[in-house]
Write a protein that holds these residues in place. Sequence first.
Motif, short mmCIF file in Angstrom:
data_model
loop_
_atom_site.label_atom_id
_atom_site.label_comp_id
_atom_site.label_asym_id
_atom_site.label_seq_id
_atom_site.Cartn_x
_atom_site.Cartn_y
_atom_site.Cartn_z
N GLU A 61 0.81 -1.22 0.00
CA GLU A 61 0.00 0.00 0.00
C GLU A 61 0.85 1.28 0.00
O GLU A 61 0.57 2.21 -0.75
N LYS A 73 -9.74 -2.51 -4.19
CA LYS A 73 -9.58 -3.62 -3.25
C LYS A 73 -10.42 -4.84 -3.63
O LYS A 73 -10.34 -5.86 -2.97
N THR A 78 -4.17 -5.35 -0.06
CA THR A 78 -3.06 -4.47 0.31
C THR A 78 -2.26 -5.08 1.45
O THR A 78 -2.77 -5.86 2.25
#
Length: 98
Positions: A61, A73, A78
């Motif tokens: 991230e 997402k 992440t």
Amino acid sequence: MSMLHLVRTSAFQTSDFQQCLNVIQANDTIVLLDDGCYNLSHDLWQQALSKIALPALYIVEAHAQARAITIDKEKINTLSLDALMTLICATEKSVTWQ
């Protein structure tokens, strides 16, 4: 045995991501980091989605944010830098594409 693939380069500049996808197995894991984060917007990303299950696709991230990359997402998970280190230490085999 599964393999952790750390992709550090952009497919817009090198063939490393394509080479990774040529050898990847269904139970492997991909982590995009550094300029590898740009691969989210490359055509090869669809190929990655077809070869690897979503739970095994990650992006660091902080590296994506540093490159102003928006993370969907629903298409990738992440990782924090700490989580990346934990994943690397927990994985028996890894390869870095750079």
